[in-house]
Design a protein around this motif. Structure first.
Motif, PDB file in Angstrom:
ATOM      1  N   LEU A 181       0.814  -1.218   0.000  1.00 55.95           N
ATOM      2  CA  LEU A 181       0.000   0.000   0.000  1.00 55.95           C
ATOM      3  C   LEU A 181       0.847   1.268   0.000  1.00 55.95           C
ATOM      4  O   LEU A 181       0.300   2.367   0.074  1.00 55.95           O
ATOM      5  CB  LEU A 181      -0.917   0.007   1.232  1.00 55.95           C
ATOM      6  CG  LEU A 181      -1.967  -1.112   1.294  1.00 55.95           C
ATOM      7  CD1 LEU A 181      -2.688  -1.094   2.638  1.00 55.95           C
ATOM      8  CD2 LEU A 181      -2.963  -0.975   0.150  1.00 55.95           C
ATOM      9  N   GLY A 182       2.163   1.097  -0.062  1.00 60.16           N
ATOM     10  CA  GLY A 182       3.061   2.246   0.023  1.00 60.16           C
ATOM     11  C   GLY A 182       3.637   2.697  -1.297  1.00 60.16           C
ATOM     12  O   GLY A 182       4.646   3.404  -1.319  1.00 60.16           O
ATOM     13  N   ILE A 223      10.121   3.975  -0.136  1.00 57.84           N
ATOM     14  CA  ILE A 223      10.001   3.636  -1.556  1.00 57.84           C
ATOM     15  C   ILE A 223      10.160   4.873  -2.426  1.00 57.84           C
ATOM     16  O   ILE A 223      10.834   4.839  -3.465  1.00 57.84           O
ATOM     17  CB  ILE A 223       8.652   2.949  -1.826  1.00 57.84           C
ATOM     18  CG1 ILE A 223       8.584   1.607  -1.079  1.00 57.84           C
ATOM     19  CG2 ILE A 223       8.434   2.735  -3.317  1.00 57.84           C
ATOM     20  CD1 ILE A 223       7.251   0.907  -1.193  1.00 57.84           C
ATOM     21  N   SER A 224       9.564   5.986  -2.015  1.00 58.29           N
ATOM     22  CA  SER A 224       9.647   7.218  -2.798  1.00 58.29           C
ATOM     23  C   SER A 224      11.088   7.699  -2.911  1.00 58.29           C
ATOM     24  O   SER A 224      11.553   8.061  -4.003  1.00 58.29           O
ATOM     25  CB  SER A 224       8.777   8.301  -2.159  1.00 58.29           C
ATOM     26  OG  SER A 224       8.885   9.515  -2.868  1.00 58.29           O
ATOM     27  N   TYR A 233      15.427   7.141 -10.686  1.00 58.09           N
ATOM     28  CA  TYR A 233      14.911   7.831 -11.868  1.00 58.09           C
ATOM     29  C   TYR A 233      14.793   9.346 -11.713  1.00 58.09           C
ATOM     30  O   TYR A 233      14.405  10.021 -12.670  1.00 58.09           O
ATOM     31  CB  TYR A 233      13.542   7.255 -12.239  1.00 58.09           C
ATOM     32  CG  TYR A 233      13.546   5.759 -12.337  1.00 58.09           C
ATOM     33  CD1 TYR A 233      14.381   5.098 -13.247  1.00 58.09           C
ATOM     34  CD2 TYR A 233      12.741   4.978 -11.508  1.00 58.09           C
ATOM     35  CE1 TYR A 233      14.407   3.718 -13.334  1.00 58.09           C
ATOM     36  CE2 TYR A 233      12.753   3.592 -11.588  1.00 58.09           C
ATOM     37  CZ  TYR A 233      13.583   2.968 -12.493  1.00 58.09           C
ATOM     38  OH  TYR A 233      13.616   1.603 -12.561  1.00 58.09           O
ATOM     39  N   GLY A 234      15.076   9.853 -10.522  1.00 57.13           N
ATOM     40  CA  GLY A 234      14.983  11.290 -10.321  1.00 57.13           C
ATOM     41  C   GLY A 234      13.576  11.804 -10.150  1.00 57.13           C
ATOM     42  O   GLY A 234      13.354  13.019 -10.182  1.00 57.13           O
ATOM     43  N   VAL A 235      12.603  10.904  -9.990  1.00 57.76           N
ATOM     44  CA  VAL A 235      11.217  11.302  -9.748  1.00 57.76           C
ATOM     45  C   VAL A 235      10.751  10.668  -8.440  1.00 57.76           C
ATOM     46  O   VAL A 235      11.189   9.573  -8.084  1.00 57.76           O
ATOM     47  CB  VAL A 235      10.282  10.875 -10.897  1.00 57.76           C
ATOM     48  CG1 VAL A 235      10.677  11.579 -12.191  1.00 57.76           C
ATOM     49  CG2 VAL A 235      10.299   9.367 -11.097  1.00 57.76           C
ATOM     50  N   ALA A 236       9.887  11.360  -7.730  1.00 65.50           N
ATOM     51  CA  ALA A 236       9.426  10.847  -6.438  1.00 65.50           C
ATOM     52  C   ALA A 236       8.055  11.419  -6.122  1.00 65.50           C
ATOM     53  O   ALA A 236       7.694  12.511  -6.579  1.00 65.50           O
ATOM     54  CB  ALA A 236      10.415  11.210  -5.331  1.00 65.50           C
ATOM     55  N   ASP A 237       7.301  10.681  -5.327  1.00 65.52           N
ATOM     56  CA  ASP A 237       5.998  11.164  -4.867  1.00 65.52           C
ATOM     57  C   ASP A 237       6.151  12.180  -3.743  1.00 65.52           C
ATOM     58  O   ASP A 237       5.286  13.018  -3.536  1.00 65.52           O
ATOM     59  CB  ASP A 237       5.150   9.986  -4.372  1.00 65.52           C
ATOM     60  CG  ASP A 237       4.826   9.011  -5.495  1.00 65.52           C
ATOM     61  OD1 ASP A 237       4.642   9.466  -6.633  1.00 65.52           O
ATOM     62  OD2 ASP A 237       4.764   7.789  -5.233  1.00 65.52           O
ATOM     63  N   ILE A 238       7.259  12.053  -2.997  1.00 65.02           N
ATOM     64  CA  ILE A 238       7.528  12.906  -1.843  1.00 65.02           C
ATOM     65  C   ILE A 238       8.945  13.436  -1.971  1.00 65.02           C
ATOM     66  O   ILE A 238       9.836  12.724  -2.460  1.00 65.02           O
ATOM     67  CB  ILE A 238       7.360  12.109  -0.532  1.00 65.02           C
ATOM     68  CG1 ILE A 238       5.927  11.578  -0.418  1.00 65.02           C
ATOM     69  CG2 ILE A 238       7.689  12.966   0.683  1.00 65.02           C
ATOM     70  CD1 ILE A 238       5.749  10.524   0.625  1.00 65.02           C
TER      71      ILE A 238
END
Length: 253
Positions: free
Chosen positions: A181-182, A208-209, A216-221
């Protein structure tokens, strides 16, 4: 500092890994490879990109974290539980080693196993999915920090547990669901409200973020928040371990 004592505990725990190679290394790598085959190759080839990343590559950090968290906890919890179960913990406590040295030996060995496992899974993933690592230093930093943190958490579980069944309760009933769920298989930005906000209370989201950002240099947080939350959890685990040795909780009785 008694480096001989630390080395003795560390080498003993590492030797147990080589004796149980199929269970400790081969089994987690094989099970994670099945995720790559099913989600990365079969399903991923039929799905679009997420944040400009192919789905098969997008789930790699989450799958590595899934194995890293469960194996760190399992290795560390069993490592300290078995001496309690057999009674040899009293020999360790009576030896000329401090609590810090005991924890360093057990947690260091558990973290080493988990780091090796994580690197093996990354090497195996290359067979099925093409991926890149934009920030290799931070990838290793998150890998090591997470392995040490959850090995400390596993050490606490090993002290708390009074039978073999309790060793599996937290990893199976708490950590695995939180990982799924994360954001292991999706971006939390894809969730509608209020689920997107509620997901932020899941500590695994930050792991995980941050780990995905290293790839990849992208994150949710924001990566700074992810790093801070991981460090905070490690400090909490260190504080609990210190209290355990100071109070003798389930060690001296």
């Amino acid at each position: 500092m008694n480096f001989y004592g630390i080395r003795a505990i560390y080498r003993f725990e590492m030797a147990r890994t080589w004796r149980t190679l199929m269970q400790s290394i081969a089994s987690p790598v094989l099970s994670t490879s099945l995720y790559f085959i099913v989600f990365g190759t079969a399903i991923g080839s039929r799905m679009g990109e997420i944040d400009g990343i192919s789905y098969g590559a997008f789930i790699i950090p989450g799958l590595v974290m899934l194995s890293l968290l469960s194996e760190s906890i399992s290795n560390a919890s069993f490592g300290i539980f078995f001496p309690k179960f057999s009674g040899t913990i009293y020999e360790v406590l009576s030896a000329p080693v401090s609590p810090f040295e005991i924890v360093t030996g057990y947690v260091g060995a558990a973290a080493t196993k988990s780091i090796l496992l994580g690197l093996l899974i990354l090497a195996t993933a290359r067979i099925f999915v093409d991926y890149s690592i934009v920030h290799p230093f931070w990838m290793l930093a998150f890998l090591v920090l997470t392995a040490v943190t959850f090995s400390l958490f596993g050490f606490i579980i090993g002290i708390w547990a009074d039978d073999f069944q309790k060793l599996q309760v937290i990893p199976l009933m708490v950590i695995t669901p939180l990982t799924f769920l994360g954001g292991a298989f999706y971006s939390i930005n894809m969730l509608p409200e209020p689920w997107q906000t509620l997901t932020l209370f899941n500590p695994v989201v930050y792991l995980i973020s941050g780990f995905r950002w290293a790839f990849y240099g992208v994150a949710d947080i924001h990566v700074g928040i992810s790093l801070s939350m991981t460090a905070l959890f490690m400090l909490i685990c260190l504080a609990v371990v210190a209290w355990i040795f100071r109070s003798g909780y389930r060690i001296r009785s």
